[in-house]
Design a protein around this motif. Structure first.
Motif, short mmCIF file in Angstrom:
data_model
loop_
_atom_site.label_atom_id
_atom_site.label_comp_id
_atom_site.label_asym_id
_atom_site.label_seq_id
_atom_site.Cartn_x
_atom_site.Cartn_y
_atom_site.Cartn_z
N LEU A 64 71.44 88.08 10.14
CA LEU A 64 71.01 86.64 10.13
C LEU A 64 70.10 86.09 10.48
CD1 LEU A 64 74.63 85.56 11.94
CD2 LEU A 64 74.06 85.43 9.29
N GLY A 65 68.83 87.07 10.98
CA GLY A 65 67.63 86.46 11.35
C GLY A 65 67.32 86.32 12.70
N LEU A 66 68.42 86.55 13.51
CA LEU A 66 68.18 86.47 14.93
C LEU A 66 67.54 87.76 15.69
CD1 LEU A 66 71.67 84.80 15.79
CD2 LEU A 66 69.27 83.80 15.70
N ASP A 67 67.05 87.30 16.60
CA ASP A 67 66.49 88.59 17.17
C ASP A 67 67.25 89.21 18.28
OD1 ASP A 67 64.95 90.51 19.34
OD2 ASP A 67 63.20 88.77 19.26
N PRO A 68 67.61 90.66 18.32
CA PRO A 68 68.69 91.00 18.99
C PRO A 68 68.21 91.17 20.45
CG PRO A 68 68.13 92.45 17.23
CD PRO A 68 67.02 91.55 17.19
N ASP A 69 67.03 91.34 20.86
CA ASP A 69 66.50 91.07 22.33
C ASP A 69 66.97 89.78 22.77
OD1 ASP A 69 65.78 93.73 22.57
OD2 ASP A 69 63.46 93.13 22.05
N GLU A 70 66.47 88.59 21.92
CA GLU A 70 67.02 87.37 22.41
C GLU A 70 68.69 87.28 22.50
OE1 GLU A 70 65.27 83.77 20.54
OE2 GLU A 70 63.53 84.98 19.73
N VAL A 71 69.37 87.82 21.70
CA VAL A 71 70.72 87.59 21.80
C VAL A 71 71.17 88.32 23.07
CG1 VAL A 71 72.73 88.44 20.74
CG2 VAL A 71 70.84 87.43 19.50
N ARG A 72 70.66 89.44 23.16
CA ARG A 72 70.99 90.36 24.44
C ARG A 72 70.54 89.63 25.82
NH1 ARG A 72 68.34 94.43 21.67
NH2 ARG A 72 69.65 96.18 20.91
N ALA A 73 69.68 88.64 25.61
CA ALA A 73 69.37 87.91 27.05
C ALA A 73 70.03 86.85 27.29
CB ALA A 73 67.80 87.57 26.79
N LEU A 74 70.91 86.31 26.34
CA LEU A 74 71.65 85.00 26.65
C LEU A 74 72.77 85.39 27.84
CD1 LEU A 74 72.82 84.15 22.80
CD2 LEU A 74 71.18 83.01 24.41
N PRO A 75 72.84 84.16 28.39
CA PRO A 75 74.03 84.39 29.30
C PRO A 75 75.29 84.65 28.59
CG PRO A 75 73.27 82.10 29.14
CD PRO A 75 72.18 83.07 28.47
N GLY A 76 76.21 85.43 29.52
CA GLY A 76 77.45 85.72 28.95
C GLY A 76 78.27 84.54 28.57
N THR A 77 79.36 84.71 27.58
CA THR A 77 79.95 83.41 27.62
C THR A 77 81.10 83.40 28.58
OG1 THR A 77 79.84 83.49 25.09
CG2 THR A 77 81.93 82.42 25.56
N PRO A 78 81.09 82.11 29.24
CA PRO A 78 81.96 82.05 30.24
C PRO A 78 83.51 82.43 30.29
CG PRO A 78 80.58 80.08 30.37
CD PRO A 78 80.41 80.67 28.83
N GLN A 79 84.22 82.08 29.04
CA GLN A 79 85.57 82.13 28.95
C GLN A 79 85.63 83.69 28.54
OE1 GLN A 79 83.67 79.92 27.17
NE2 GLN A 79 84.51 78.13 26.80
N ILE A 80 84.77 84.65 28.02
CA ILE A 80 84.87 85.82 27.81
C ILE A 80 84.87 86.55 29.35
CG2 ILE A 80 84.04 87.99 26.77
CD1 ILE A 80 85.25 85.58 25.04
N ASP A 81 83.82 86.31 30.14
CA ASP A 81 83.65 86.49 31.48
C ASP A 81 84.91 86.32 32.18
OD1 ASP A 81 81.10 87.22 30.85
OD2 ASP A 81 80.28 85.46 32.05
N SER A 82 85.58 85.19 32.13
CA SER A 82 86.80 85.16 32.78
C SER A 82 88.08 85.97 32.07
CB SER A 82 87.32 83.65 32.60
OG SER A 82 86.28 82.68 32.98
N LEU A 83 87.92 86.00 30.89
CA LEU A 83 89.09 86.94 30.36
C LEU A 83 88.89 88.21 30.94
CD1 LEU A 83 91.37 87.53 28.49
CD2 LEU A 83 89.72 87.74 26.58
N VAL A 84 87.68 88.83 31.01
CA VAL A 84 87.38 90.20 31.43
C VAL A 84 88.01 90.39 33.12
CG1 VAL A 84 85.63 91.82 31.93
CG2 VAL A 84 85.70 90.72 29.75
N ALA A 85 87.38 89.37 33.65
CA ALA A 85 87.74 89.42 35.11
C ALA A 85 89.39 89.11 35.21
CB ALA A 85 87.39 88.10 35.82
N ALA A 86 89.96 88.58 34.39
CA ALA A 86 91.58 88.41 34.44
C ALA A 86 92.17 89.73 34.34
CB ALA A 86 92.11 87.45 33.67
N GLU A 87 91.68 90.45 32.98
CA GLU A 87 92.12 91.69 32.90
C GLU A 87 92.03 92.87 33.58
OE1 GLU A 87 94.01 92.49 30.07
OE2 GLU A 87 93.97 90.74 29.03
#
Lengths: 71, 262
Positions: B108-131
């Motif tokens: 899509l034209g996005l830089d993988p390193d920029e994507v890696r550097a993004l903060p985690g999606t909070p809802q996904i972090d919550s889901l992982v923690a719940a699991e």
């Protein structure tokens, strides 16, 4: 898990529009809702409906529209 | 009402619970397909997919670890461990966790390193923690509720419609296309496993809660991505990427109605 009574699950699901009117629920389905669905699960369902409503994103009934694959 | 409810098998009961949530679960993608700014929004949604994808194999490995610990005295854990040991390699699509989705984002034209550097999606972090909490405090069989989402991925026709509407190159839809083919197969295997496990009522409640929590939080994350960009909002939208011409469809599918099977 929550200890809310099972009968309130159906009332809350009907109120949220997740299932048809209580009077139209077949016995087998009512049993499923009463016996297997916890109040926590009902809470989770209602919360996302509220989120979608706030975002003005309508729910859909077409099963071919699923969410974006996640892994 | 799912007709399989009457079958009263564990997988049928779980599908019945999921059916209640599908109208909400399908809403973000259906809404996305109608948005005039879909080209800007789609990459942000795919970032949510990346955050989910990169956590999935480690999460399944954590469930496997707990299951192996319990296995000697717990037949559910023993069978779960055998299933996860088979399934985890099937979900390794790239040497890097989530790397296959990163490849799509790169297309899509996005830089993988920029994507890696993004903060985690909070809802996904919550889901992982719940699991992880369920694995630790209740039973690792909770993972099967999360994996039930494999039965509810966008099908091939919907992915083709997404390609048409976004006008992005097909290379950006590698994981969407792959999972539209693989996940129905995985879902059938999951249902066979669910029906073979000696589940007690509390196991089924846990699996159902896990499935519904996953649907709730993932839907929530996609809504945020659509409404305000989510954690990917700071990324520069790939506006420079020209719309793909001549590769929107194979020529076999020509209208929205055909794409959706209407």
């Amino acid at each position: 898990m929550s200890t809310e009574s099972d009968s309130s699950n159906i009332e809350r699901l009907v109120e949220a529009g997740l299932i048809d009117e209580e009077s139209l629920i077949p016995d087998a389905h009512a049993s499923f809702l009463n016996d297997d669905l916890s109040a926590d699960e009902v809470d989770a369902l209602i919360s996302i409906l509220q989120k979608l409503d706030k975002a003005k994103i309508p729910v859909v009934q077409n099963p071919y529209y699923a969410c974006i694959p996640i892994y | 009402v799912h007709t399989d409810l009457l079958a009263r098998s564990a997988s049928a009961r779980l599908r019945g619970k999921i059916d209640l949530a599908l109208p909400a679960y399908g809403a973000p993608l259906a809404h996305l397909l109608e948005r005039p700014d879909i080209r800007e929004l789609f990459p942000r949604c795919l970032v949510v997919s990346y955050h989910t994808s990169r956590s999935m194999v480690p999460l399944m490995e954590a469930a496997l670890g707990h299951a192996l610990e319990l296995a000697p005295g717990d037949p559910v854990a023993a069978s779960l461990a055998a299933y996860l040991a088979r399934h985890i390699p099937e979900e390794r699509h790239h040497p890097e966790h989530g790397g296959a989705v990163l490849d799509d984002l790169s297309a899509l034209g996005l830089d993988p390193d920029e994507v890696r550097a993004l903060p985690g999606t909070p809802q996904i972090d919550s889901l992982v923690a719940a699991e992880l909490a369920w694995f630790r405090n209740d039973h690792p069989v909770a993972i099967l509720g999360y994996l039930e989402l494999e039965a509810h991925v966008a099908d091939r026709r919907t992915v083709e419609l997404l390609i048409e509407r976004t006008r992005y190159p097909r290379a950006a839809f590698g994981q969407l296309l792959l999972h539209s083919r693989l996940d129905p197969v995985h879902a059938k295997e999951l249902h066979r496993v669910l029906d073979a496990l000696p589940l007690e009522e509390w196991h089924e409640r846990l699996i159902g809660l896990s499935a519904l929590r996953a649907i709730t939080l993932i839907t929530d994350a996609f809504v945020d991505a659509i409404v305000d960009g989510g954690v990917a909002a700071p990324l520069t939208p790939p506006t420079a990427l020209a719309p793909a011409q001549g590769e929107l469809t194979s020529g076999v599918i020509t209208t929205d109605q055909q794409l959706l099977g209407l």
